[in-house]
Design a protein around this motif. Structure first.
Motif, mmCIF file in Angstrom:
data_model
loop_
_atom_site.group_PDB
_atom_site.id
_atom_site.type_symbol
_atom_site.label_atom_id
_atom_site.label_comp_id
_atom_site.label_asym_id
_atom_site.label_seq_id
_atom_site.Cartn_x
_atom_site.Cartn_y
_atom_site.Cartn_z
ATOM 1 N N THR A 10 0.667 -0.955 0.171
ATOM 2 C CA THR A 10 0.021 0.167 0.118
ATOM 3 C C THR A 10 0.890 1.817 -0.032
ATOM 4 N N HIS A 12 -0.039 5.299 -0.521
ATOM 5 C CA HIS A 12 0.051 6.613 0.289
ATOM 6 C C HIS A 12 0.649 7.903 0.305
ATOM 7 N N SER A 37 4.860 3.584 2.726
ATOM 8 C CA SER A 37 4.747 2.887 1.863
ATOM 9 C C SER A 37 4.372 1.453 2.931
ATOM 10 N N ASP A 39 3.571 -2.944 3.292
ATOM 11 C CA ASP A 39 3.711 -3.899 2.976
ATOM 12 C C ASP A 39 4.292 -5.197 3.796
#
Length: 77
Positions: A10, A12, A37, A39
């Motif tokens: 992810t 953003h 980030s 993960d």
């Protein structure tokens, strides 16, 4: 043999750009990025998972997570 994807990530970000043109053919460009980030595979999670059927606990910041980045450039014609 079958393949089941186990990884996720992810990202953003918020990005702000300023472009200022001055008299006499000078330009200043500034860019700021705030990002995050997440993960479940950056830190060798695929070799030492707590539970190979549930990857949720392996979730964490990515190795390449860079929170703040500020870049400027100046151009003179």
């Amino acid at each position: 043999s079958s393949y089941e994807p186990m990884g996720f990530s992810t990202y953003h970000a918020f990005q702000f750009t300023l472009n200022k043109r001055f008299a006499k053919h000078y330009t200043l460009l500034a860019n700021y990025t705030w990002a995050r980030s997440i993960d479940n595979g950056s830190v060798d999670a695929f070799g030492g998972a707590q539970d190979h059927r549930n990857w949720t606990p392996e979730k964490g910041l990515s190795d390449f997570d860079l929170r703040h980045r500020f870049v400027t450039s100046f151009l003179a014609e």
